[in-house]
Design a protein around this motif. Sequence first.
Motif, PDB file in Angstrom:
ATOM      1  N   CYS A 174     -21.223  -6.497  45.181  1.00  0.00           N
ATOM      2  CA  CYS A 174     -20.689  -7.748  45.780  1.00  0.00           C
ATOM      3  C   CYS A 174     -19.284  -7.565  45.722  1.00  0.00           C
ATOM      4  CB  CYS A 174     -21.362  -8.934  45.182  1.00  0.00           C
ATOM      5  SG  CYS A 174     -22.958  -9.300  45.589  1.00  0.00           S
ATOM      6  N   GLN A 175     -18.635  -8.336  46.750  1.00  0.00           N
ATOM      7  CA  GLN A 175     -16.987  -8.385  46.361  1.00  0.00           C
ATOM      8  C   GLN A 175     -16.525  -9.730  45.435  1.00  0.00           C
ATOM      9  OE1 GLN A 175     -18.643  -8.434  49.554  1.00  0.00           O
ATOM     10  NE2 GLN A 175     -17.312  -7.304  50.815  1.00  0.00           N
ATOM     11  N   TYR A 176     -17.444 -10.592  45.711  1.00  0.00           N
ATOM     12  CA  TYR A 176     -16.858 -11.941  44.865  1.00  0.00           C
ATOM     13  C   TYR A 176     -18.080 -12.420  44.123  1.00  0.00           C
ATOM     14  CZ  TYR A 176     -13.198 -11.741  47.983  1.00  0.00           C
ATOM     15  OH  TYR A 176     -11.938 -11.227  48.859  1.00  0.00           O
ATOM     16  N   MET A 177     -17.809 -13.247  43.245  1.00  0.00           N
ATOM     17  CA  MET A 177     -18.732 -14.081  42.462  1.00  0.00           C
ATOM     18  C   MET A 177     -18.238 -15.549  42.213  1.00  0.00           C
ATOM     19  SD  MET A 177     -19.777 -14.097  38.346  1.00  0.00           S
ATOM     20  CE  MET A 177     -21.116 -12.836  38.427  1.00  0.00           C
ATOM     21  N   VAL A 178     -19.137 -16.498  42.607  1.00  0.00           N
ATOM     22  CA  VAL A 178     -18.843 -17.760  42.128  1.00  0.00           C
ATOM     23  C   VAL A 178     -19.309 -18.149  40.660  1.00  0.00           C
ATOM     24  CG1 VAL A 178     -19.130 -20.534  42.644  1.00  0.00           C
ATOM     25  CG2 VAL A 178     -19.028 -18.827  44.485  1.00  0.00           C
ATOM     26  N   ALA A 179     -18.295 -18.153  39.738  1.00  0.00           N
ATOM     27  CA  ALA A 179     -18.772 -18.346  38.332  1.00  0.00           C
ATOM     28  C   ALA A 179     -18.427 -19.866  37.965  1.00  0.00           C
ATOM     29  CB  ALA A 179     -17.887 -17.479  37.621  1.00  0.00           C
ATOM     30  N   LEU A 180     -19.532 -20.476  37.282  1.00  0.00           N
ATOM     31  CA  LEU A 180     -19.504 -21.934  36.757  1.00  0.00           C
ATOM     32  C   LEU A 180     -19.035 -21.623  35.454  1.00  0.00           C
ATOM     33  CD1 LEU A 180     -20.390 -24.776  37.200  1.00  0.00           C
ATOM     34  CD2 LEU A 180     -22.510 -24.142  35.998  1.00  0.00           C
ATOM     35  N   CYS A 181     -17.718 -22.296  35.045  1.00  0.00           N
ATOM     36  CA  CYS A 181     -17.051 -22.212  33.932  1.00  0.00           C
ATOM     37  C   CYS A 181     -16.827 -23.505  33.229  1.00  0.00           C
ATOM     38  CB  CYS A 181     -15.722 -21.228  34.335  1.00  0.00           C
ATOM     39  SG  CYS A 181     -15.914 -19.921  35.095  1.00  0.00           S
ATOM     40  N   ARG A 182     -16.522 -23.284  32.086  1.00  0.00           N
ATOM     41  CA  ARG A 182     -15.970 -24.650  31.444  1.00  0.00           C
ATOM     42  C   ARG A 182     -14.448 -24.638  31.408  1.00  0.00           C
ATOM     43  NH1 ARG A 182     -17.729 -28.526  29.336  1.00  0.00           N
ATOM     44  NH2 ARG A 182     -20.033 -28.336  29.341  1.00  0.00           N
ATOM     45  N   SER A 183     -14.226 -25.809  31.978  1.00  0.00           N
ATOM     46  CA  SER A 183     -12.656 -26.005  31.994  1.00  0.00           C
ATOM     47  C   SER A 183     -12.132 -26.971  31.153  1.00  0.00           C
ATOM     48  CB  SER A 183     -12.230 -26.377  33.609  1.00  0.00           C
ATOM     49  OG  SER A 183     -12.968 -27.451  34.098  1.00  0.00           O
ATOM     50  N   ALA A 184     -13.081 -27.816  30.745  1.00  0.00           N
ATOM     51  CA  ALA A 184     -12.492 -28.486  29.534  1.00  0.00           C
ATOM     52  C   ALA A 184     -14.013 -29.114  28.637  1.00  0.00           C
ATOM     53  CB  ALA A 184     -12.413 -30.181  30.249  1.00  0.00           C
ATOM     54  N   ASP A 185     -13.446 -29.331  27.421  1.00  0.00           N
ATOM     55  CA  ASP A 185     -14.716 -29.604  26.492  1.00  0.00           C
ATOM     56  C   ASP A 185     -15.672 -30.763  27.028  1.00  0.00           C
ATOM     57  OD1 ASP A 185     -13.713 -27.809  24.568  1.00  0.00           O
ATOM     58  OD2 ASP A 185     -12.359 -29.149  23.666  1.00  0.00           O
ATOM     59  N   PRO A 186     -16.943 -30.631  26.769  1.00  0.00           N
ATOM     60  CA  PRO A 186     -17.894 -31.525  27.224  1.00  0.00           C
ATOM     61  C   PRO A 186     -17.763 -33.007  27.114  1.00  0.00           C
ATOM     62  CG  PRO A 186     -18.910 -30.204  25.716  1.00  0.00           C
ATOM     63  CD  PRO A 186     -17.564 -29.566  25.778  1.00  0.00           C
ATOM     64  N   GLY A 187     -17.311 -33.418  25.907  1.00  0.00           N
ATOM     65  CA  GLY A 187     -17.253 -34.966  25.248  1.00  0.00           C
ATOM     66  C   GLY A 187     -18.649 -35.390  25.113  1.00  0.00           C
ATOM     67  N   SER A 188     -18.821 -36.543  25.633  1.00  0.00           N
ATOM     68  CA  SER A 188     -20.251 -37.157  25.329  1.00  0.00           C
ATOM     69  C   SER A 188     -21.052 -36.640  26.372  1.00  0.00           C
ATOM     70  CB  SER A 188     -19.946 -38.605  25.512  1.00  0.00           C
ATOM     71  OG  SER A 188     -19.661 -39.215  26.593  1.00  0.00           O
ATOM     72  N   ASP A 189     -20.937 -36.137  27.550  1.00  0.00           N
ATOM     73  CA  ASP A 189     -21.629 -35.740  28.650  1.00  0.00           C
ATOM     74  C   ASP A 189     -21.240 -34.521  28.840  1.00  0.00           C
ATOM     75  OD1 ASP A 189     -22.785 -35.235  30.830  1.00  0.00           O
ATOM     76  OD2 ASP A 189     -21.919 -36.762  32.091  1.00  0.00           O
ATOM     77  N   ARG A 190     -22.586 -33.784  28.676  1.00  0.00           N
ATOM     78  CA  ARG A 190     -22.022 -32.257  28.451  1.00  0.00           C
ATOM     79  C   ARG A 190     -22.153 -31.554  29.979  1.00  0.00           C
ATOM     80  NH1 ARG A 190     -25.774 -28.533  25.871  1.00  0.00           N
ATOM     81  NH2 ARG A 190     -27.486 -29.270  26.710  1.00  0.00           N
ATOM     82  N   HIS A 191     -22.571 -32.260  30.880  1.00  0.00           N
ATOM     83  CA  HIS A 191     -22.365 -31.918  32.299  1.00  0.00           C
ATOM     84  C   HIS A 191     -20.882 -31.891  32.778  1.00  0.00           C
ATOM     85  CE1 HIS A 191     -26.614 -33.181  32.665  1.00  0.00           C
ATOM     86  NE2 HIS A 191     -26.697 -32.011  32.316  1.00  0.00           N
ATOM     87  N   GLN A 192     -20.102 -32.842  32.204  1.00  0.00           N
ATOM     88  CA  GLN A 192     -18.722 -32.893  32.524  1.00  0.00           C
ATOM     89  C   GLN A 192     -17.769 -31.702  31.950  1.00  0.00           C
ATOM     90  OE1 GLN A 192     -17.045 -36.607  30.785  1.00  0.00           O
ATOM     91  NE2 GLN A 192     -18.189 -37.786  32.354  1.00  0.00           N
TER      92      GLN A 192
END
Length: 386
Positions: A174-192
């Motif tokens: 493939c030429q590209y990937m969409v990568a899910l990354c952590r851009s900030a610490d999760p805090g109380s909600d790990r989905h943030q």
Amino acid sequence: MIAVAVFNLEAVRLPKEANELRRQVRSFLRQELANGSFQPACDAWLGGFSEPFSKKLGDMGFVGMTWPREYGGHERSGLERYVVIEELLAAGAPVAAHWIADRQMGPLILRHGSTEQKQRFLPDMAKGISYWAIGMSEPGAGSDLSAIQARLTPVDGGFRLRGQKLWSSGAHRCQYMVALCRSADPGSDRHQGLTNVIVDLSDSAVEIRPIYLMNGEHHFNEVTFNDVFIPSAMVIGELGDGWRQVTEELAYERSGPERFLSTFPLLRSLSALLKDSAETYLQREIAMLVSELWSLRQMSLSVAAILNLGDNPVVEAALVKDAGTRFERKVTEVAERVARSMEGLPGNDSFQTLLAQAILHGPGFTIRGGTNEILRGIVARGLGLR
Ligand SMILES: Cc1cc2nc3c(=O)[nH]c(=O)nc-3n(C[C@H](O)[C@H](O)[C@H](O)COP(=O)(O)OP(=O)(O)OC[C@H]3O[C@@H](n4cnc5c(N)ncnc54)[C@H](O)[C@@H]3O)c2cc1C
């Protein structure tokens, strides 16, 4: 009292235009088969990576079908697209190259991407010449995606990406990937604090190592990001919006006909072999499989109709994938049971090849895109049971 929700699975009628479209796809596939451009294969939507075939489909207008014309799409309905992809899957055609871009990454960019991203990426996807990988799973994060560790650190003009993705299907082609990354610490909600970014896989700071299947097939990869520079323009939507985007994506990922048709070429071959068999109990088994297949198709079509209206049927999609992938395995089990009595029958060789493919790829059916245990948890939550 438990509040039991009712699944939103209405019966769907395909639009009239779908019949003509189906004829076109079938005629194209007949021609391709006659030209020898492919052999029907099980699980070809993941394993059948053919750039020329994907390009041909792009030329025919069968990729990016629902997208706006200004981005190379064809403004057809989701149900028309459904007809095209179910025909391709039923034929066991090699559609893996463009599959992820068409099913998932194109729609993601269309909904959340910037105008620049849409203009830059969607037209080539719709031509069937731009191939994309999914960068969700990591060594310590599969079912629990909120545990991902790939980290985006702000730098001038963008971010530095460090981390690792695992089981990345087709990333080596493939030429590209969409990568899910952590851009900030999760805090109380790990989905943030999760963000989707577009990674150029040809970047020298991206290392792609193969993980071979036991027959030597190279399908999976381990992808390491060694401080890859991600320009700000390659962030999809807002920083921190990754979880919402991924959850939406998964409804597309889980509900399509690829979740119950991976072994259809085997089922077709099996029923052809047993057509004139005196063993009526075997024919009855095939009939039961076909009737189950029909119900699954109706369920999956209902979800496609909901997605077409712009809603996000997460629970219904989970239901389709759980039931559909168990069905795919059931086809293999029935085929395995009757395989010995098939020896010597005409057509047996291609049946045995399809069976071998189904057995080899089978363990992944109920794992990829979310394991069945996880899906049942989602369904239970939807029913108000947890
Ligand atoms: C063929 C194939 C293709 C794939 N392609 C890609 C790809 O292109 N990109 C990508 O990012 N990923 C891909 N994957 C990875 C896939 O999404 C993960 O394997 C999957 O999400 C499971 O994660 P895991 O392997 O880490 O298992 P784990 O999450 O470690 O799970 C191990 C077992 O524990 C069970 N389990 C875990 N949590 C719970 C729970 N809360 N309740 C009950 N049971 C639980 C699971 O059901 C499973 O049986 C692919 C996988 C396969 C098989």
